[in-house]
Enzyme design. Structure first.
Site, PDB file in Angstrom:
ATOM      1  N   ARG A 194     -14.981  18.197  38.455  1.00  0.00           N
ATOM      2  CA  ARG A 194     -15.008  19.080  39.344  1.00  0.00           C
ATOM      3  C   ARG A 194     -16.891  18.141  40.346  1.00  0.00           C
ATOM      4  O   ARG A 194     -17.673  18.095  39.264  1.00  0.00           O
ATOM      5  CB  ARG A 194     -15.726  20.122  40.121  1.00  0.00           C
ATOM      6  CG  ARG A 194     -14.387  20.978  39.752  1.00  0.00           C
ATOM      7  CD  ARG A 194     -14.484  22.320  40.235  1.00  0.00           C
ATOM      8  NE  ARG A 194     -16.258  22.707  39.620  1.00  0.00           N
ATOM      9  CZ  ARG A 194     -16.537  23.317  40.432  1.00  0.00           C
ATOM     10  NH1 ARG A 194     -16.595  23.919  42.166  1.00  0.00           N
ATOM     11  NH2 ARG A 194     -18.149  23.808  39.745  1.00  0.00           N
ATOM     12  N   LYS A 242     -15.997  37.014  23.290  1.00  0.00           N
ATOM     13  CA  LYS A 242     -16.419  37.070  25.104  1.00  0.00           C
ATOM     14  C   LYS A 242     -14.936  38.303  25.536  1.00  0.00           C
ATOM     15  O   LYS A 242     -14.010  38.902  25.457  1.00  0.00           O
ATOM     16  CB  LYS A 242     -15.755  35.462  26.091  1.00  0.00           C
ATOM     17  CG  LYS A 242     -16.969  34.467  25.076  1.00  0.00           C
ATOM     18  CD  LYS A 242     -15.957  32.682  26.049  1.00  0.00           C
ATOM     19  CE  LYS A 242     -17.579  32.270  25.405  1.00  0.00           C
ATOM     20  NZ  LYS A 242     -16.913  30.785  25.655  1.00  0.00           N
ATOM     21  N   HIS A 296      -6.730  24.311  39.323  1.00  0.00           N
ATOM     22  CA  HIS A 296      -5.719  23.923  37.766  1.00  0.00           C
ATOM     23  C   HIS A 296      -4.328  23.924  37.986  1.00  0.00           C
ATOM     24  O   HIS A 296      -4.001  22.449  36.872  1.00  0.00           O
ATOM     25  CB  HIS A 296      -6.104  25.189  36.742  1.00  0.00           C
ATOM     26  CG  HIS A 296      -7.255  26.510  36.545  1.00  0.00           C
ATOM     27  ND1 HIS A 296      -7.234  27.551  36.462  1.00  0.00           N
ATOM     28  CD2 HIS A 296      -8.350  25.640  35.912  1.00  0.00           C
ATOM     29  CE1 HIS A 296      -8.108  27.633  36.269  1.00  0.00           C
ATOM     30  NE2 HIS A 296      -8.926  26.362  35.555  1.00  0.00           N
ATOM     31  N   SER A 326     -13.405  30.117  38.631  1.00  0.00           N
ATOM     32  CA  SER A 326     -12.171  31.249  38.958  1.00  0.00           C
ATOM     33  C   SER A 326     -13.191  32.091  39.105  1.00  0.00           C
ATOM     34  O   SER A 326     -13.201  33.384  39.808  1.00  0.00           O
ATOM     35  CB  SER A 326     -12.158  31.708  37.072  1.00  0.00           C
ATOM     36  OG  SER A 326     -10.960  30.966  37.480  1.00  0.00           O
TER      37      SER A 326
END
Lengths: 166, 166, 166, 166, 166, 166
Positions: E90, E41, E17, E128
């Site tokens: 990515r 969440k 990040h 993460s």
């Protein structure tokens, strides 16, 4: 039942193509197998050879007609009044390409629906190009193509000579 | 330990290939690097040039042998009695193609196992074709190929002239 | 020959897993099947049940050992001194995930090589989760798992009741 | 013409689903829309709510029947004697998952053919889950779902409060 | 130069990040890093913890502002009048998901352009979730996250106990 | 605002290219559209024709400059001091190829950032090659390219003759 078309270059027809055709004959009242020919491209077999092989191989199914076609596929579908175009898709193939082609055809005639039929797992690796390479290298392709196609391939393609300079 | 083969066209060999070979030499008792040649295809380097470059580059590893081969790869594996065929796979490459090839080879000889080894992240972009394009454009490829390959590339490929007509 | 590990959650073991193990036993001198357990996750079978099923199923192969492991897989590989980690990859699976995992493990111990072995075409659809769903719906899974696993599944999972309110 | 089934969880039905149904009604003599319910999963709308919404929305098409079903989808196809199962595929969706599901169903009953129909480009982003998230955030979904579904969503899902602590 | 926003859950922020933020600060006059929070969440770190970590880590760049946001991201872009939304992609990530999200946001406000910036190869594996799993297993994550994040992770996540019952 | 370059072969320019250019002109102070020419490749339109078409089509935007370039794209970016290279990405295109190209360019000059802009859904199928094939087959491409490009295509490409020998 419905009329459907199944286009392809069939250079040459494989057991995978015939499995798809056989399954489609049970779903549609009439199946038009369309041997697509593009005069800009080069083929191993001529348009007439591909047409003739496919006609011979599909003779057992009374509701199959085989045609040669050099123009847009949607025009063929319009001419025979078939609202469905069938494309076989392999688990390992480039699905994006097929999706894009279906969108392009949708743009040309929104009344014609492309449907994808999954290729049977036994035929996942039967690309025509790989089969021709195998014949060139002297490999056994008897489980991959009908015997009339195997003979035609052996006549067309001369095997590579044996070399080991290691 | 096991015997293994690693086939490729190696046109030319790159640092990515050598990294893979170096890692494989630690896993297998003998590693056969197979320079595959297809007389129907065109290459930048001749079969003999590719064989010679690969032989020079793998000289440091005593358990590596380099061979030239024009027939089916499974036949080479059978001849040297190697039950493992190694394929490098890049995160960005077409994994489907490699999977299909492995299934095709499995069909030709079910005793030969294809295993995929992931390419090191440093070598993700080292396609031989991109390296040759870079040399043509005058780019620096010294981190991508061994110096003997870089010299060979500079001899083979003449850089494009400079043009800006904007 | 080499020592190798094959990690998985094996919840439960399938015919696909056993096919992979059988092929690996021919390539490696010793194969450590590692039943990975993560206390944060929920499983259909307990760690001990998975270990016991796998031990029973791999009993025919003298060079297989089954272990339960709750820590990093690379630590297990280090402990048994195995430089190879085997992962089965299916044509239809998420290859990116496997590639990423291999890079992560490479970062943890660069001496341990991940190799991917392609799943046999007969077992392309044998995800453990799909098999469990089939059992819940009363489907036949006898071609997908060994009979001892089928019995264990039928004991664990009660079939859904029949409903049609259409 | 043929009978076909179109299974889904339809939680809730979207304009994408209805577009697919509308196109399918023109190809098949009878279309069974199957609201699949799995008692192990949680849904935003109950099985009965999904059944009722779908029945209301498909009322304009005389050859559509809507059913609720909790068992294997192939069993429904067998019961209504429909040899075709339709799955919509989006360009951006996970085609591998759909291919795998089709192979699994083929294994359960080889007489039932799965066909994939490409989703119309206007509906590429209409995942039911994204629509529900938008409703929660107070976004406009009037172009994504029929108005009866929009009202039902607004009743079910309470928007998030406004927060900015930056 | 332009104003841009970079949304994410940042649970926690990683070196990947920060690399992306650093590169973006050179292209845009003002960069709004948006810590997105969804009350439905569950997160490892609270919204406030994520906001605070990100604020500390981006303090060196004068043109970065960090905000917490619970509503639609396009509303944040509208509020700060930023026409560009940056998403890191990515090589190994699910590009389809990002493309779909960009189309959804385009539908909500066609004036806001999503641009994708490729993740640096060094950070390909820094999800993460994987980092948190490594911390749980006692692995070394010092090259993956800034030291303040590593400390925070060690406080949050208790390592699994050592078990080997093989 | 920033300076940016947008390279491509533009053989010929399509409505998809122009949509991307139009959106980019709003984000960047100056946009250099770079007609890339590779003397090893064959094109339908000459470098000069492509340059002229693109110059005509972008005349409405005062901050666009069109250039012809035969060397490495990063060298053009360096010459005009533009730190951003824009690539359009289609949902259906080969994202891996674009990612790899961006990594290659990053290796050549790490100061130049490649950003990907998603193609508008209306232009998903506008590959230049498909458009040329349609023109050859007599199809309607008026919604796919500007009218000056359509005229140029009709002059270059002679339609195939009508054939049906089925």
């Amino acid at each position: 039942m419905l009329r459907a078309i199944m286009p392809g270059s069939f250079d040459p027809p494989t057991n995978g193509h015939l499995n798809l055709i056989e399954r489609a004959t049970r779903l549609f009242s009439r199946l038009y197998v369309v041997v697509a020919h593009n005069s800009q491209k080069s083929y191993t077999f001529s348009a007439e050879e591909r047409l003739e092989m496919m006609a011979d191989l599909t003779a057992p199914w009374p509701n199959v007609e085989v045609h040669l076609w050099e123009r847009m596929i949607v025009e063929f579908a319009q001419q025979v009044d078939a609202p469905v175009m069938i494309r076989g898709v392999r688990a390992l193939s480039d699905f994006s390409y097929e999706f894009e082609l279906s969108m392009l055809n949708k743009g040309l005639d929104s009344a014609i629906e492309t449907i994808f039929m999954p290729t049977d797992a036994r035929y996942f690796v039967l690309r025509s190009s790989a089969i021709k390479e195998l014949v060139r290298l002297g490999g056994d392709v008897s489980t991959m193509v009908p015997s009339l196609v195997e003979r035609a391939l052996r006549n067309k393609i001369r095997p590579a000579a044996e070399v080991d300079k290691g």
